[in-house]
Write an enzyme that holds these catalytic residues in place. Structure first.
Site, PDB file in Angstrom:
ATOM      1  N   GLY A  24     -33.820 -12.556   7.990  1.00  0.00           N
ATOM      2  CA  GLY A  24     -35.002 -12.340   8.830  1.00  0.00           C
ATOM      3  C   GLY A  24     -34.521 -11.558  10.029  1.00  0.00           C
ATOM      4  N   HIS A  25     -34.805 -10.276  10.066  1.00  0.00           N
ATOM      5  CA  HIS A  25     -34.308  -9.411  11.145  1.00  0.00           C
ATOM      6  C   HIS A  25     -35.469  -9.059  12.072  1.00  0.00           C
ATOM      7  CE1 HIS A  25     -30.633  -8.060   8.562  1.00  0.00           C
ATOM      8  NE2 HIS A  25     -30.685  -9.355   8.780  1.00  0.00           N
ATOM      9  N   LYS A  61     -29.049  -8.686  14.738  1.00  0.00           N
ATOM     10  CA  LYS A  61     -28.748  -7.437  14.008  1.00  0.00           C
ATOM     11  C   LYS A  61     -29.953  -6.506  13.971  1.00  0.00           C
ATOM     12  CE  LYS A  61     -27.667  -9.983  10.440  1.00  0.00           C
ATOM     13  NZ  LYS A  61     -27.654 -11.322  11.071  1.00  0.00           N
ATOM     14  N   GLN A  72     -27.166 -11.675   7.060  1.00  0.00           N
ATOM     15  CA  GLN A  72     -26.414 -12.905   7.284  1.00  0.00           C
ATOM     16  C   GLN A  72     -25.281 -12.624   8.286  1.00  0.00           C
ATOM     17  OE1 GLN A  72     -27.164 -12.234   3.565  1.00  0.00           O
ATOM     18  NE2 GLN A  72     -29.034 -13.036   4.437  1.00  0.00           N
ATOM     19  N   ASP A 119     -28.337 -14.322  12.292  1.00  0.00           N
ATOM     20  CA  ASP A 119     -29.286 -14.372  13.415  1.00  0.00           C
ATOM     21  C   ASP A 119     -28.654 -13.994  14.751  1.00  0.00           C
ATOM     22  OD1 ASP A 119     -31.105 -15.301  11.529  1.00  0.00           O
ATOM     23  OD2 ASP A 119     -30.624 -17.395  11.939  1.00  0.00           O
TER      24      ASP A 119
HETATM   25  P1  GDP Z   1     -30.875 -11.119  12.953  1.00  0.00           P
HETATM   26  O1  GDP Z   1     -31.119 -11.902  11.723  1.00  0.00           O
HETATM   27  O2  GDP Z   1     -29.412 -10.963  13.253  1.00  0.00           O
HETATM   28  O3  GDP Z   1     -31.592  -9.804  12.971  1.00  0.00           O
HETATM   29  O4  GDP Z   1     -31.456 -11.988  14.164  1.00  0.00           O
HETATM   30  P2  GDP Z   1     -32.872 -12.760  14.196  1.00  0.00           P
HETATM   31  O5  GDP Z   1     -33.935 -11.759  14.350  1.00  0.00           O
HETATM   32  O6  GDP Z   1     -32.970 -13.706  13.063  1.00  0.00           O
HETATM   33  O7  GDP Z   1     -32.681 -13.647  15.478  1.00  0.00           O
HETATM   34  C1  GDP Z   1     -32.405 -13.095  16.735  1.00  0.00           C
HETATM   35  C2  GDP Z   1     -33.518 -13.510  17.708  1.00  0.00           C
HETATM   36  O8  GDP Z   1     -33.133 -13.232  19.030  1.00  0.00           O
HETATM   37  C3  GDP Z   1     -34.800 -12.741  17.495  1.00  0.00           C
HETATM   38  O9  GDP Z   1     -35.884 -13.548  17.847  1.00  0.00           O
HETATM   39  C4  GDP Z   1     -34.669 -11.557  18.466  1.00  0.00           C
HETATM   40  O10 GDP Z   1     -35.919 -11.046  18.870  1.00  0.00           O
HETATM   41  C5  GDP Z   1     -33.967 -12.227  19.613  1.00  0.00           C
HETATM   42  N1  GDP Z   1     -33.050 -11.391  20.390  1.00  0.00           N
HETATM   43  C6  GDP Z   1     -32.252 -10.375  19.972  1.00  0.00           C
HETATM   44  N2  GDP Z   1     -31.471  -9.943  20.990  1.00  0.00           N
HETATM   45  C7  GDP Z   1     -31.784 -10.697  22.059  1.00  0.00           C
HETATM   46  C8  GDP Z   1     -31.291 -10.763  23.398  1.00  0.00           C
HETATM   47  O11 GDP Z   1     -30.385 -10.053  23.811  1.00  0.00           O
HETATM   48  N3  GDP Z   1     -31.858 -11.707  24.228  1.00  0.00           N
HETATM   49  C9  GDP Z   1     -32.854 -12.545  23.798  1.00  0.00           C
HETATM   50  N4  GDP Z   1     -33.331 -13.424  24.672  1.00  0.00           N
HETATM   51  N5  GDP Z   1     -33.328 -12.508  22.543  1.00  0.00           N
HETATM   52  C10 GDP Z   1     -32.783 -11.618  21.686  1.00  0.00           C
HETATM   53  P1  IMO Z   2     -30.012 -13.062   8.759  1.00  0.00           P
HETATM   54  O1  IMO Z   2     -29.780 -11.766   8.038  1.00  0.00           O
HETATM   55  C1  IMO Z   2     -29.004 -17.284   9.135  1.00  0.00           C
HETATM   56  C2  IMO Z   2     -27.999 -19.426   5.455  1.00  0.00           C
HETATM   57  C3  IMO Z   2     -28.943 -20.503   4.985  1.00  0.00           C
HETATM   58  C4  IMO Z   2     -27.977 -21.430   4.278  1.00  0.00           C
HETATM   59  C5  IMO Z   2     -26.997 -20.457   3.635  1.00  0.00           C
HETATM   60  C6  IMO Z   2     -27.285 -20.133   2.185  1.00  0.00           C
HETATM   61  O2  IMO Z   2     -31.388 -13.233   9.287  1.00  0.00           O
HETATM   62  O3  IMO Z   2     -28.950 -13.288   9.779  1.00  0.00           O
HETATM   63  P2  IMO Z   2     -29.162 -18.705   0.945  1.00  0.00           P
HETATM   64  O4  IMO Z   2     -30.637 -18.698   1.082  1.00  0.00           O
HETATM   65  O5  IMO Z   2     -28.513 -17.405   1.257  1.00  0.00           O
HETATM   66  O6  IMO Z   2     -28.707 -19.267  -0.370  1.00  0.00           O
HETATM   67  O7  IMO Z   2     -28.652 -19.760   2.057  1.00  0.00           O
HETATM   68  O8  IMO Z   2     -27.046 -19.284   4.405  1.00  0.00           O
HETATM   69  N1  IMO Z   2     -28.614 -18.096   5.681  1.00  0.00           N
HETATM   70  C7  IMO Z   2     -28.849 -17.565   6.884  1.00  0.00           C
HETATM   71  N2  IMO Z   2     -28.683 -18.087   8.117  1.00  0.00           N
HETATM   72  N3  IMO Z   2     -29.437 -16.012   8.997  1.00  0.00           N
HETATM   73  C8  IMO Z   2     -29.586 -15.471   7.774  1.00  0.00           C
HETATM   74  O9  IMO Z   2     -29.893 -14.160   7.590  1.00  0.00           O
HETATM   75  C9  IMO Z   2     -29.322 -16.268   6.639  1.00  0.00           C
HETATM   76  N4  IMO Z   2     -29.387 -16.067   5.312  1.00  0.00           N
HETATM   77  C10 IMO Z   2     -28.935 -17.183   4.733  1.00  0.00           C
HETATM   78  O10 IMO Z   2     -29.590 -21.123   6.062  1.00  0.00           O
HETATM   79  O11 IMO Z   2     -27.291 -22.208   5.217  1.00  0.00           O
HETATM   80 MG    MG Z   3     -32.219 -13.603  11.132  1.00  0.00          MG
END
Ligand code: GDP
Ligand code: IMO
Ligand code: MG
Length: 423
Positions: free
Chosen positions: A40-41, A16, A224, A13
């Protein structure tokens, strides 16, 4: 031609999805190399937020090819939901999304096994997303899994039934009652295969190799984060795939000589969902502020993310393992009105100072912090590096000097446009 790798350097998170979407114009192909619907991207443009789980984050650029690599595990139900959402937006993903024949399939029983195994672990649970990731990769390494290529074979049903029976047996051992949930899940799963079969299944290693020979630019997208890697995360509080840069080579079938840039995504603070060590975790009002302002709730499960200060010990470990050439720093805008900002520069493990991450999970880690001044200015509207406040630039320089790695991209908001490239 080289292949660049983009991946998370913390516990996932990091942002990415957003950064992949922003840099996709520089590439011809975006290829996901591991993980599955546990990811979840999120990405945002034109005021709309999108969350992708299995589909690469380059999909919104119609002219770019997207590939789901062999290292990914696919849940056909989630895949269909994602495709439907894209089609609703007017996209035609069948035109620019290819799937490796070698990618493994998540079956309904994999998800139930995930739930059964987590329940059995009690207090020691990993906090899995319950998407069936662990059990699917377990079947892959046990050499009994179902792959995308099996969808086209005459004995698909036979293979499915064989595995189903094995799974049911295990579920019974766990005393897990599947009688109510499984039939409906199976019906949906089988229906969703229709959508999956519409996509071109390829030997992605050959295709990617040919692309490289033709001079096409490829970006490998990780899921991840490095600290959740099966080998190098705080085992067993990890995911079941190789999230590190090396995972791009096994997850896509690439020759390491093709490695180009490794872009590591780093959130300006740390978050973690699920269980496991988190040395800089904040349990106070500051942690709550990060969670609220940063909207730190899981994009896949909606769970509140644990929040804490940036951990430079853990970051240096990730940089070392991944061979990162460029950092993309995200979400510093969240700390815009913080008086001071702490970063962890060393650990005290059992009373001894160290700059290494311990392998054992049962040791007490005390973070040693350095306090830096906050910039106390809204940076979310800044469009160029020159516009950023000097105090924030000093913070960036501090991280660069500590890690010896350049911060090439600074993200100051979730939208595509809120991105600053240096040079
Ligand atoms: P990922 O799994 O690495 O793709 O990240 P996620 O989407 O799960 O979580 C990142 C969250 O931060 C999402 O809600 C994005 O929309 C948000 N986000 C990404 N870059 C920025 C940033 O520079 N500033 C803020 N405030 N939010 C961001
Ligand atoms: P993105 O790509 C954050 C965490 C879960 C748990 C551990 C194992 O959005 O960054 P799993 O379901 O893989 O067996 O869970 O890894 N986890 C993540 N945490 N971002 C993710 O993906 C994750 N994918 C798995 O919360 O602790
Ligand atoms: Mg994510």
């Amino acid at each position: 031609m080289k292949i660049d790798i983009l991946l998370g350097l913390q516990w996932g998170d990091e942002g990415k999805g957003k950064i992949v979407d922003v840099v996709t114009p520089d590439y011809d192909v975006v290829a996901r190399f591991q993980g599955g619907p546990n990811a979840g991207h999120s990405l945002e443009f034109n005021g709309i937020r999108h969350v992708l789980h299995i589909i690469p984050s380059g999909i919104f650029h119609k002219e770019k090819t997207n590939i789901i690599g062999n290292g990914v595990v696919i849940d056909p139900i989630t895949f269909e939901e994602e495709i439907n959402a894209l089609v609703k937006m007017g996209l035609t993903p069948t035109d620019n999304l290819l799937i490796s024949k070698k990618a493994h399939l998540i079956m309904p029983t994999h998800k139930l096994l995930d739930a059964a195994q987590e329940a059995k672990k009690g207090a020691g649970k990993i906090g899995s997303t319950l998407k069936g990731i662990g059990p699917t990769y377990t079947d892959k390494t046990a050499r009994s899994g179902l792959r995308v290529c099996d969808l086209y074979s005459d004995n698909f049903e036979e293979k499915y039934q064989h595995l189903l029976e094995l799974h049911k047996e295990t579920l019974r051992q766990y005393q897990y009652d599947y009688s109510e949930t499984l039939p409906e899940l199976e019906t949906r799963w089988k229906q969703s295969l229709v959508t999956l079969r519409k996509f071109k299944a390829i030997d992605s290693e050959y295709v990617l190799y040919e692309y490289l020979q033709e001079g096409r630019r490829i970006l490998a997208e990780g899921a991840q984060g490095t600290l959740l890697d099966l080998e190098f995360g705080a085992y067993p509080f990890v995911t079941s795939s190789n999230t590190i840069a090396a995972g791009a080579f096994t997850g896509l079938g690439l020759d390491p000589h093709f490695a180009g840039k490794v872009i590591g995504i780093v959130k300006a603070y740390c978050t973690r969902v699920g269980s496991g060590p988190f040395p800089t975790e904040l349990f106070d009002e500051t942690g709550e502020r990060l969670r609220t302002i940063g909207n730190e709730f899981g994009a896949t499960t909606g769970r509140p993310r644990r929040c804490g200060w940036l951990d430079l010990v853990a970051l240096k470990y990730a940089l070392m393992i991944d061979g990162v050439t460029d950092i993309a720093l995200t979400k510093a805008d969240v700390m815009s009105d913080f008086e001071t900002i702490k970063v962890c520069t060393a650990y005290k493990v059992n009373g001894e100072l160290t700059n290494r991450m311990p392998t054992e999970n049962d040791v007490k880690i005390e973070p040693v912090f350095t306090e830096l001044p906050g910039w106390k200015e809204d940076i979310s509207k800044c469009q160029s590096y020159a516009e950023l406040p000097q105090v924030f630039k000093d913070y960036i320089r501090y991280i660069e000097e500590f890690t010896g790695t350049k911060i090439s991209i600074v993200s100051v908001g979730p939208d595509r446009t809120a991105t600053i490239f240096r040079d």
